[in-house]
Design a protein around this motif. Structure first.
Motif, mmCIF file in Angstrom:
data_model
loop_
_atom_site.group_PDB
_atom_site.id
_atom_site.type_symbol
_atom_site.label_atom_id
_atom_site.label_comp_id
_atom_site.label_asym_id
_atom_site.label_seq_id
_atom_site.Cartn_x
_atom_site.Cartn_y
_atom_site.Cartn_z
ATOM 1 N N ILE A 1 101.169 41.765 30.762
ATOM 2 C CA ILE A 1 101.467 40.611 29.912
ATOM 3 C C ILE A 1 101.386 39.346 30.754
ATOM 4 N N GLU A 2 100.821 38.294 30.200
ATOM 5 C CA GLU A 2 100.753 37.006 30.892
ATOM 6 C C GLU A 2 101.582 35.977 30.132
ATOM 7 N N THR A 3 102.415 35.232 30.852
ATOM 8 C CA THR A 3 103.240 34.204 30.237
ATOM 9 C C THR A 3 102.481 32.877 30.204
ATOM 10 N N ALA A 4 103.093 31.881 29.584
ATOM 11 C CA ALA A 4 102.457 30.566 29.473
ATOM 12 C C ALA A 4 102.216 29.932 30.837
ATOM 13 N N SER A 5 103.037 30.262 31.822
ATOM 14 C CA SER A 5 102.894 29.685 33.164
ATOM 15 C C SER A 5 101.777 30.345 33.974
ATOM 16 N N GLY A 6 101.327 31.525 33.525
ATOM 17 C CA GLY A 6 100.336 32.279 34.279
ATOM 18 C C GLY A 6 100.924 33.448 35.052
ATOM 19 N N LEU A 7 102.244 33.628 34.994
ATOM 20 C CA LEU A 7 102.857 34.811 35.588
ATOM 21 C C LEU A 7 102.396 36.043 34.816
ATOM 22 N N GLN A 8 102.060 37.104 35.534
ATOM 23 C CA GLN A 8 101.696 38.363 34.897
ATOM 24 C C GLN A 8 102.704 39.436 35.282
ATOM 25 N N THR B 1 119.981 44.083 46.848
ATOM 26 C CA THR B 1 120.143 42.783 47.504
ATOM 27 C C THR B 1 120.457 41.702 46.472
ATOM 28 N N PRO B 2 121.499 40.885 46.706
ATOM 29 C CA PRO B 2 121.819 39.794 45.773
ATOM 30 C C PRO B 2 120.869 38.608 45.979
ATOM 31 N N LEU B 3 120.275 38.136 44.896
ATOM 32 C CA LEU B 3 119.353 37.006 44.949
ATOM 33 C C LEU B 3 119.799 35.931 43.966
ATOM 34 N N PRO B 4 119.908 34.668 44.409
ATOM 35 C CA PRO B 4 120.193 33.582 43.472
ATOM 36 C C PRO B 4 118.962 33.335 42.601
ATOM 37 N N VAL B 5 119.100 33.510 41.311
ATOM 38 C CA VAL B 5 117.937 33.424 40.414
ATOM 39 C C VAL B 5 117.213 32.089 40.564
ATOM 40 N N ALA B 6 117.978 30.998 40.641
ATOM 41 C CA ALA B 6 117.367 29.674 40.721
ATOM 42 C C ALA B 6 116.859 29.338 42.126
ATOM 43 N N GLY B 7 117.167 30.169 43.126
ATOM 44 C CA GLY B 7 116.793 29.862 44.497
ATOM 45 C C GLY B 7 115.511 30.536 44.953
ATOM 46 N N MET B 8 114.772 31.138 44.030
ATOM 47 C CA MET B 8 113.575 31.875 44.385
ATOM 48 C C MET B 8 112.320 31.034 44.110
ATOM 49 N N ILE B 9 111.152 31.541 44.566
ATOM 50 C CA ILE B 9 109.903 30.876 44.193
ATOM 51 C C ILE B 9 109.777 30.949 42.670
ATOM 52 N N PRO B 10 109.079 29.989 42.046
ATOM 53 C CA PRO B 10 109.065 29.898 40.583
ATOM 54 C C PRO B 10 108.681 31.184 39.868
ATOM 55 N N TRP C 1 102.820 39.885 39.134
ATOM 56 C CA TRP C 1 101.749 39.253 39.903
ATOM 57 C C TRP C 1 102.002 37.752 39.888
ATOM 58 N N ILE C 2 102.204 37.171 41.062
ATOM 59 C CA ILE C 2 102.560 35.755 41.172
ATOM 60 C C ILE C 2 101.397 35.001 41.809
ATOM 61 N N LYS C 3 100.768 34.133 41.039
ATOM 62 C CA LYS C 3 99.656 33.348 41.586
ATOM 63 C C LYS C 3 100.210 32.318 42.567
ATOM 64 N N PRO C 4 99.357 31.799 43.460
ATOM 65 C CA PRO C 4 99.847 30.877 44.498
ATOM 66 C C PRO C 4 100.613 29.689 43.951
ATOM 67 N N GLU C 5 100.192 29.172 42.792
ATOM 68 C CA GLU C 5 100.865 27.998 42.216
ATOM 69 C C GLU C 5 102.315 28.300 41.837
ATOM 70 N N LEU C 6 102.630 29.557 41.610
ATOM 71 C CA LEU C 6 104.006 29.964 41.295
ATOM 72 C C LEU C 6 104.685 30.617 42.494
ATOM 73 N N GLY C 7 103.972 30.611 43.641
ATOM 74 C CA GLY C 7 104.509 31.220 44.854
ATOM 75 C C GLY C 7 104.634 30.195 45.963
ATOM 76 N N SER D 1 98.076 32.923 48.848
ATOM 77 C CA SER D 1 98.288 34.353 48.621
ATOM 78 C C SER D 1 98.749 34.623 47.196
ATOM 79 N N LEU D 2 98.138 35.613 46.587
ATOM 80 C CA LEU D 2 98.615 36.130 45.310
ATOM 81 C C LEU D 2 99.572 37.275 45.637
ATOM 82 N N LEU D 3 100.800 37.166 45.181
ATOM 83 C CA LEU D 3 101.850 38.114 45.558
ATOM 84 C C LEU D 3 102.081 39.139 44.448
#
Length: 207
Positions: free
Chosen positions: A64-71, A110-119, A137-143, A162-164
């Motif tokens: 699935i792909e979101t409006a931002s391009g995240l898959q 591992t605890p991760l702050p939701v707002a503190g991550m790459i987009p 799948w995180i494209k560079p613009e969201l990474g 890098s595509l992550l």
């Protein structure tokens, strides 16, 4: 004197044997061809530029792909509510590049702050539910964009653009204020924050 009567099996005609061997050879050839096609198709996809790779990846079943391009692909559906940007999420994760090279992985929840991550990671966490597992799948613009990431020794951890690819499993989440209160209580009792440095947290280098 007793005798044993054997039921005779009719001899197989030579032409039948030939066809049997032809069938075996054809089956083996087909299996090899399918394996080669699958491998070569993956190799072709891996060699594509990021935008073309994502366009091809989007056509895969269950992606699935979101409006931002995240898959993302739901590997296991969770239940209940989803984390918000004001929450801390408890996750297991593994991060790789497109070619499968692993650059990071948690050793324990591992605890991760939701707002503190790459987009892209933040967006994915906000889509998940407790108990769920996603591949994202995180494209560079969201990474990390066009800047390479280096560790504290100056070694390149992630190349530029890098595509992550992450596999993420969400165990639990809670409001950040509640999490901080729990951490303060643990520290007073001589404990510390569980888990290692989070993936995509800003600003540490190499993440």
């Amino acid at each position: 004197m007793s005798s044993v009567t054997a039921v005779p099996i009719a001899p197989t005609k030579r032409s039948y044997l030939v066809w049997i061997w032809v069938g075996i050879v054809v089956a083996i050839a087909a299996a090899v061809a399918l394996a080669w096609v699958g491998t070569s198709t993956q190799a072709v996809r891996d060699s594509l530029p990021n935008d073309k790779f994502l366009a091809a990846n989007k056509s895969q079943a269950n992606v699935i792909e979101t409006a931002s391009g995240l898959q993302y692909e739901v590997l296991k559906e969770g239940t209940g509510a989803s984390p918000t940007e004001g929450d801390v999420a408890l996750v297991m994760y593994k991060g790789t590049l497109r070619d499968g090279t692993q650059f990071d992985a948690s050793q324990q929840p591992t605890p991760l702050p939701v707002a503190g991550m790459i987009p892209g990671f933040t967006e994915a966490l906000k889509l998940m539910k407790k108990g769920g597992k996603y591949r994202i799948w995180i494209k560079p613009e969201l990474g990390y964009g066009a800047e390479p990431r280096k560790d504290q020794q100056g070694r390149e951890v992630l190349p530029a653009n890098s595509l992550l690819v992450f596999e993420v499993e969400l165990f639990e989440f809670m409001p950040q204020a509640q999490f901080m209160q729990m951490m303060q209580q643990q520290q007073q009792m001589g404990g510390g924050m569980p888990g290692g440095p989070p993936p995509g947290a800003e600003p540490p280098q190499g993440r």
